[in-house]
Write an enzyme that holds these catalytic residues in place. Structure first.
Site, mmCIF file in Angstrom:
data_model
loop_
_atom_site.group_PDB
_atom_site.id
_atom_site.type_symbol
_atom_site.label_atom_id
_atom_site.label_comp_id
_atom_site.label_asym_id
_atom_site.label_seq_id
_atom_site.Cartn_x
_atom_site.Cartn_y
_atom_site.Cartn_z
ATOM 1 N N LYS A 14 0.830 -1.207 0.000
ATOM 2 C CA LYS A 14 0.000 0.000 0.000
ATOM 3 C C LYS A 14 0.861 1.253 0.000
ATOM 4 C CE LYS A 14 -1.832 1.555 4.023
ATOM 5 N NZ LYS A 14 -1.488 2.966 4.330
ATOM 6 N N ASN A 15 1.837 1.279 0.904
ATOM 7 C CA ASN A 15 2.584 2.522 1.089
ATOM 8 C C ASN A 15 3.618 2.783 -0.008
ATOM 9 O OD1 ASN A 15 0.994 3.053 3.236
ATOM 10 N ND2 ASN A 15 2.495 2.463 4.798
ATOM 11 N N ASP A 307 4.020 0.257 11.987
ATOM 12 C CA ASP A 307 2.865 -0.400 11.357
ATOM 13 C C ASP A 307 2.736 -1.880 11.743
ATOM 14 O OD1 ASP A 307 2.303 1.985 10.160
ATOM 15 O OD2 ASP A 307 3.102 1.450 8.198
HETATM 16 N N1 EPU Z 1 5.752 14.549 10.969
HETATM 17 C C1 EPU Z 1 5.718 15.896 11.248
HETATM 18 N N2 EPU Z 1 5.708 16.781 10.198
HETATM 19 C C2 EPU Z 1 5.716 16.386 8.900
HETATM 20 C C3 EPU Z 1 5.735 14.995 8.623
HETATM 21 C C4 EPU Z 1 5.760 14.109 9.680
HETATM 22 O O1 EPU Z 1 5.705 16.310 12.411
HETATM 23 O O2 EPU Z 1 5.675 17.242 8.008
HETATM 24 C C5 EPU Z 1 5.789 13.562 12.073
HETATM 25 C C6 EPU Z 1 4.525 12.729 12.146
HETATM 26 O O3 EPU Z 1 3.496 13.383 12.865
HETATM 27 C C7 EPU Z 1 5.011 11.462 12.822
HETATM 28 C C8 EPU Z 1 6.446 11.322 12.286
HETATM 29 O O4 EPU Z 1 6.802 12.620 11.821
HETATM 30 O O5 EPU Z 1 5.041 11.631 14.198
HETATM 31 C C9 EPU Z 1 6.619 10.333 11.159
HETATM 32 O O6 EPU Z 1 5.596 10.509 10.212
HETATM 33 P P1 EPU Z 1 5.765 10.176 8.666
HETATM 34 O O7 EPU Z 1 5.643 11.450 7.905
HETATM 35 O O8 EPU Z 1 6.954 9.332 8.436
HETATM 36 O O9 EPU Z 1 4.452 9.314 8.404
HETATM 37 P P2 EPU Z 1 3.605 9.320 7.085
HETATM 38 O O10 EPU Z 1 4.519 9.543 5.938
HETATM 39 O O11 EPU Z 1 2.440 10.209 7.241
HETATM 40 C C10 EPU Z 1 3.872 6.790 6.499
HETATM 41 C C11 EPU Z 1 2.957 5.638 6.265
HETATM 42 C C12 EPU Z 1 2.331 5.212 7.582
HETATM 43 C C13 EPU Z 1 3.459 4.818 8.537
HETATM 44 C C14 EPU Z 1 4.424 5.988 8.696
HETATM 45 C C15 EPU Z 1 5.623 5.668 9.557
HETATM 46 C C16 EPU Z 1 2.227 6.016 3.994
HETATM 47 C C17 EPU Z 1 1.143 6.361 3.061
HETATM 48 N N3 EPU Z 1 1.942 6.033 5.307
HETATM 49 O O12 EPU Z 1 3.078 7.839 7.029
HETATM 50 O O13 EPU Z 1 1.517 4.082 7.318
HETATM 51 O O14 EPU Z 1 2.935 4.464 9.786
HETATM 52 O O15 EPU Z 1 4.903 6.413 7.408
HETATM 53 O O16 EPU Z 1 6.326 4.591 9.047
HETATM 54 O O17 EPU Z 1 3.335 5.707 3.579
HETATM 55 C C18 EPU Z 1 -0.201 2.526 7.737
HETATM 56 O O18 EPU Z 1 0.086 1.984 6.663
HETATM 57 O O19 EPU Z 1 -0.995 2.001 8.563
HETATM 58 C C19 EPU Z 1 0.390 3.826 8.062
HETATM 59 C C20 EPU Z 1 -0.111 4.634 8.995
#
Ligand code: EPU
Length: 419
Positions: A14-15, A307
């Protein structure tokens, strides 16, 4: 309480699929993707892309794993609140739209059940590349102005490691003028899979799999074909399902997997007593004893993935011994704990740590799914619990698992979807 035995074919990740589908916005030529998982989140992003004018074709209508995307006629580089509110990953259209069309309007994602999840780092990085960004009426409005012909390469150091942030900035940088260096980049295999597709499209990227991606911008990208990497979280979820069935027995062959992307999960499951044999694209797991409790702390790849935290917690609930699980990525990702406790688990939360005392038996009950991975943990717990477990609100599950109940039923689980 039924033994699990048989083969399960793992779907595409998915991701990886979500950013890769958005990458089709970067070119006017067709992008053909294979191994696309059939998920609600994939349908949502396809809907957003189609609203912009991207043509989406499934060459064989019975097979939703192959899709052709044609971005030659994007007329509205915008993503509305109605769709973005259902899926935060929609923010992934921002980088590619801005890079190719010079402007984008994307709803600012709102709150999320597992944490605040702001997108400030996506915005900071795009601003560093010269974008003008304003937030008004709940929308991020981005452009690089009349004078400039492209985003400008920049050195970007994000405050924290962010997966979709890295992906958004990577997609923006491939068409920027000059060199971009992404420091503190996420090293998740899904980021690398996206980079591999972008390279096939003509992008110039080095440092794949490291925390420093160097991108030399090119004028335009062309079409390409790509097979999406196997879903390491789906794979890990079925491995946990095998591990939790220890006392009843489990023997599962997971095909189309990528064990090289899940070293930490494999190590922890070995510690739990799961017998694991693996090849390049398969994993064979056998369990015939009660699992042993394992402790861990979630962190960015290659450390333990957030995850997989909930699924391991389900296993720990009936494992021998006590365990400590610390969640460091999201501030509110323990919502499955109260539901697991309704099944008889003994889990206490203290700050960002959950302490579990393994019990001999879980007892089936009605429980409520609160987010994607929490739902998966409740399904796994239900497999091991005595009597019937009813998991409510499984639309969360459908967002990220491709026919999970069918795959489990095919290997012997007594599980059915009820209306
Ligand atoms: N964060 C910030 N500011 C930003 C971006 C992130 O403060 O601009 C913080 C977030 O709040 C969090 C941390 O940084 O505390 C890490 O977040 P990240 O941006 O890495 O998460 P994401 O990109 O929104 C992806 C996956 C998630 C997975 C996380 C961590 C996708 C579409 N989603 O989310 O997947 O948990 O990385 O590995 O790639 C899932 O599949 O169930 C899922 C939630």
């Amino acid at each position: 309480g039924r033994p699990l035995k048989g083969e399960i074919t793992i779907a595409g990740a998915k991701n990886a699929a979500l950013p890769i589908l958005c990458a089709a916005l970067l070119t006017a030529e067709p992008v053909t993707l294979r191994n696309l998982p059939d998920l609600q989140d994939v349908r949502t992003i396809l809907k957003i892309l189609a609203q912009m004018g991207l043509k989406v074709t499934f060459p064989n209508p019975d097979d939703r794993s192959v899709v052709v995307l044609d971005g030659s006629d994007i007329h509205t580089p915008e993503a509305s609140y109605e769709l973005v509110k259902t899926m935060r990953a929609s923010i992934l259209v921002l980088g590619p739209l801005l890079a190719r069309f010079g402007r984008a309007k994307v709803s600012l994602p709102g709150g999320c059940a597992i944490g605040a999840r702001p997108v400030d780092q996506h915005i900071k990085g795009l601003k560093a590349m010269g974008a003008d960004i304003h937030i008004s009426h709940g929308y991020i409005e981005a452009s690089f102005g009349e004078q400039k012909k492209a985003l400008q390469g920049a050195k970007i150091l994000t405050d924290m490691i962010t997966v979709t942030g890295t992906e958004n900035l990577l997609m923006a940088a491939v068409l920027a003028d000059g060199q971009t260096i992404l420091e503190n980049a996420a090293r998740e295999p899904e980021v690398t899979d996206l980079a591999e597709l972008l390279i096939k499209m003509g992008a110039n990227i080095s440092g794949l799999g490291t925390d420093r991606l160097v991108i030399q911008g090119v004028k335009s990208l062309h079409g390409a074909q790509h097979a999406i990497i196997a879903d390491r979280i789906e794979t890990g979820t079925f491995m946990c399902a095998a591990a939790i069935m220890g006392q009843t027995g489990a023997d599962l062959m997971l095909k189309n997997a990528r064990p090289d992307t899940m070293e930490m999960v494999i190590d922890k499951l070995k510690d739990a007593g799961l017998q694991i044999a693996l090849g390049k694209d398969w994993i064979h797991v056998v369990m015939n004893q009660r699992p042993k409790a394992v402790s861990f702390k979630t962190s960015e790849y290659p450390a333990f993935p957030t995850d997989m935290q909930a699924q391991f917690m389900a296993m720990n609930a009936i494992a021998q011994g006590a365990s400590r699980v610390t969640e460091t990525i999201f501030e509110n990702r323990f919502m499955h704990v109260q539901e697991l406790n309704r099944l008889g688990a003994q889990i206490v939360i203290e700050g960002n740590t959950a302490m579990t005392e393994g019990v001999d038996e879980l007892s089936g009950a009605t429980v409520m799914a609160t987010d994607l991975r929490a739902s998966a943990s409740l399904v796994i717990a239900g497999l091991a619990a005595s009597g019937e477990t009813l998991v409510d609100r499984i639309y969360h599950l459908d967002r990220g698992y491709d026919r999970m109940e069918k795959k489990l039923a095919a290997v012997g689980a007594q599980i059915a979807r009820v209306k």
